[in-house]
Each structure stands twice: as C-alpha cells, then as structure tokens.
Motif scaffolding. Structure first.
Motif, short mmCIF file in Angstrom:
data_model
loop_
_atom_site.label_atom_id
_atom_site.label_comp_id
_atom_site.label_asym_id
_atom_site.label_seq_id
_atom_site.Cartn_x
_atom_site.Cartn_y
_atom_site.Cartn_z
N ASP A 196 37.17 31.90 48.30
CA ASP A 196 36.57 31.48 49.57
C ASP A 196 37.61 30.95 50.55
O ASP A 196 37.55 31.22 51.74
CB ASP A 196 35.49 30.43 49.33
CG ASP A 196 34.27 30.98 48.61
OD1 ASP A 196 34.12 32.23 48.54
OD2 ASP A 196 33.47 30.17 48.10
N ARG A 197 38.58 30.17 50.04
CA ARG A 197 39.62 29.62 50.91
C ARG A 197 40.46 30.73 51.53
O ARG A 197 40.82 30.67 52.70
CB ARG A 197 40.52 28.66 50.13
CG ARG A 197 39.89 27.30 49.95
CD ARG A 197 40.88 26.32 49.39
NE ARG A 197 40.70 26.31 47.94
CZ ARG A 197 41.58 25.83 47.07
NH1 ARG A 197 42.75 25.39 47.47
NH2 ARG A 197 41.32 25.84 45.80
N LEU A 198 40.78 31.76 50.73
CA LEU A 198 41.53 32.89 51.27
C LEU A 198 40.72 33.60 52.35
O LEU A 198 41.25 33.92 53.43
CB LEU A 198 41.90 33.87 50.15
CG LEU A 198 42.95 33.39 49.15
CD1 LEU A 198 43.04 34.36 47.97
CD2 LEU A 198 44.30 33.23 49.80
N ALA A 199 39.46 33.85 52.08
CA ALA A 199 38.60 34.57 53.03
C ALA A 199 38.45 33.79 54.34
O ALA A 199 38.43 34.40 55.42
CB ALA A 199 37.24 34.83 52.40
N ARG A 200 38.35 32.48 54.26
CA ARG A 200 38.17 31.65 55.48
C ARG A 200 39.33 31.80 56.46
O ARG A 200 39.14 31.67 57.66
CB ARG A 200 38.01 30.18 55.12
CG ARG A 200 36.58 29.77 54.84
CD ARG A 200 36.42 28.26 54.84
NE ARG A 200 37.23 27.57 53.86
CZ ARG A 200 36.85 27.30 52.61
NH1 ARG A 200 35.66 27.69 52.19
NH2 ARG A 200 37.64 26.66 51.79
N VAL A 201 40.53 32.06 55.96
CA VAL A 201 41.69 32.19 56.85
C VAL A 201 42.06 33.66 57.09
O VAL A 201 43.12 33.97 57.60
CB VAL A 201 42.91 31.40 56.33
CG1 VAL A 201 42.63 29.91 56.35
CG2 VAL A 201 43.35 31.86 54.97
N GLY A 202 41.16 34.57 56.70
CA GLY A 202 41.36 35.99 56.99
C GLY A 202 42.26 36.74 56.04
O GLY A 202 42.76 37.81 56.37
N ILE A 203 42.46 36.21 54.85
CA ILE A 203 43.27 36.89 53.84
C ILE A 203 42.34 37.66 52.91
O ILE A 203 41.41 37.08 52.34
CB ILE A 203 44.13 35.88 53.04
CG1 ILE A 203 45.09 35.17 54.00
CG2 ILE A 203 44.89 36.57 51.92
CD1 ILE A 203 45.86 34.02 53.38
N THR A 204 42.60 38.95 52.76
CA THR A 204 41.73 39.83 52.00
C THR A 204 42.34 40.15 50.63
O THR A 204 43.49 40.58 50.56
CB THR A 204 41.52 41.15 52.76
OG1 THR A 204 41.09 40.86 54.07
CG2 THR A 204 40.51 42.03 52.07
N VAL A 205 41.57 39.95 49.56
CA VAL A 205 42.00 40.36 48.23
C VAL A 205 41.78 41.87 48.13
O VAL A 205 40.65 42.34 48.22
CB VAL A 205 41.23 39.61 47.11
CG1 VAL A 205 41.66 40.12 45.74
CG2 VAL A 205 41.44 38.11 47.23
N LYS A 206 42.88 42.63 47.98
CA LYS A 206 42.80 44.08 47.95
C LYS A 206 42.77 44.66 46.54
O LYS A 206 42.22 45.72 46.33
CB LYS A 206 43.98 44.70 48.71
CG LYS A 206 43.86 44.55 50.19
CD LYS A 206 42.62 45.26 50.65
CE LYS A 206 42.63 45.54 52.13
NZ LYS A 206 41.42 46.17 52.58
N ASP A 207 43.39 43.99 45.61
CA ASP A 207 43.51 44.56 44.27
C ASP A 207 43.66 43.43 43.25
O ASP A 207 44.21 42.38 43.55
CB ASP A 207 44.71 45.49 44.19
CG ASP A 207 44.77 46.31 42.91
OD1 ASP A 207 43.69 46.62 42.36
OD2 ASP A 207 45.87 46.62 42.45
N GLN A 208 43.15 43.72 42.06
CA GLN A 208 43.30 42.79 40.94
C GLN A 208 43.48 43.64 39.70
O GLN A 208 42.68 44.52 39.42
CB GLN A 208 42.05 41.92 40.79
CG GLN A 208 42.02 41.10 39.54
CD GLN A 208 40.68 40.39 39.36
OE1 GLN A 208 39.88 40.29 40.28
NE2 GLN A 208 40.43 39.91 38.16
N GLY A 209 44.56 43.41 38.98
CA GLY A 209 44.81 44.17 37.78
C GLY A 209 45.34 43.28 36.68
O GLY A 209 45.81 42.17 36.93
N PRO A 210 45.26 43.76 35.44
CA PRO A 210 45.77 42.96 34.31
C PRO A 210 47.29 42.89 34.35
O PRO A 210 47.95 43.81 34.81
CB PRO A 210 45.28 43.73 33.09
CG PRO A 210 45.18 45.14 33.56
CD PRO A 210 44.78 45.06 35.00
N SER A 211 47.83 41.79 33.87
CA SER A 211 49.29 41.68 33.81
C SER A 211 49.85 42.46 32.64
O SER A 211 50.99 42.90 32.68
CB SER A 211 49.72 40.22 33.74
OG SER A 211 49.16 39.59 32.63
N ILE A 212 49.04 42.66 31.61
CA ILE A 212 49.47 43.42 30.44
C ILE A 212 48.31 44.33 30.01
O ILE A 212 47.16 43.87 29.91
CB ILE A 212 49.85 42.50 29.26
CG1 ILE A 212 50.98 41.56 29.66
CG2 ILE A 212 50.22 43.31 28.03
CD1 ILE A 212 51.26 40.48 28.63
#
Length: 79
Positions: free
Chosen positions: A18-34
């Motif tokens: 929510d904090r990211l979205a409030r300042v206009g930052i969009t989560v584009k991708d999420q993947g496993p580290s391993i």
C-alpha cells in the motif's frame, strides 16, 4: 521523466504494498530467489517501476516508501 526498474529481495506485506502504491510505485514482478526443479524457496525478488530523474533517485524513492522497514530487504539493484 524516465522510468527505472528497482529490484530487491525480501517479503512485502500488505502495508508495504500500500505504501508503494500511494507514492505511485508499481510492483511489476515477483519471483522466487531460488528455484530447484518445481520447488520455489527463499525470499521473493520484487521488481518495481518508479519514475525518477536518475537511478539514485529511483532507489531513494523506493527506500523512502518502505521506510522504516528497509532493513527487511536486501540485494538492491536499479536499471
């Protein structure tokens, strides 16, 4: 203004999303580290998009949006 991709490793909770979205930052991708075969493990690696005038400013904007929880994240990269 240019758009930069900022990657970091960690676990985003709903409040942090929510904090990211409030300042206009969009989560584009999420993947496993391993990933071994079909098994995904480790903290996810997130890629977010942020408009900024430089790579340093892009990183600063993301870190400020996640503050005071930035200690929960690592492996910061900007492209």
């Amino acid at each position: 203004m240019p758009t930069f991709a900022v990657r970091f490793k960690g676990m985003l909770n709903k409040d942090e999303h929510d904090r990211l979205a409030r300042v206009g930052i969009t989560v584009k991708d999420q993947g496993p580290s391993i990933q071994i075969g079909g098994i995904k493990t480790g903290a996810p690696i997130y890629t977010v998009e942020v408009e900024a005038s430089s790579q340093a400013e892009a990183l600063q904007k993301v870190r400020e949006a996640l503050d005071p929880d930035t200690g929960n994240f690592s492996n910061w990269e900007v492209e």
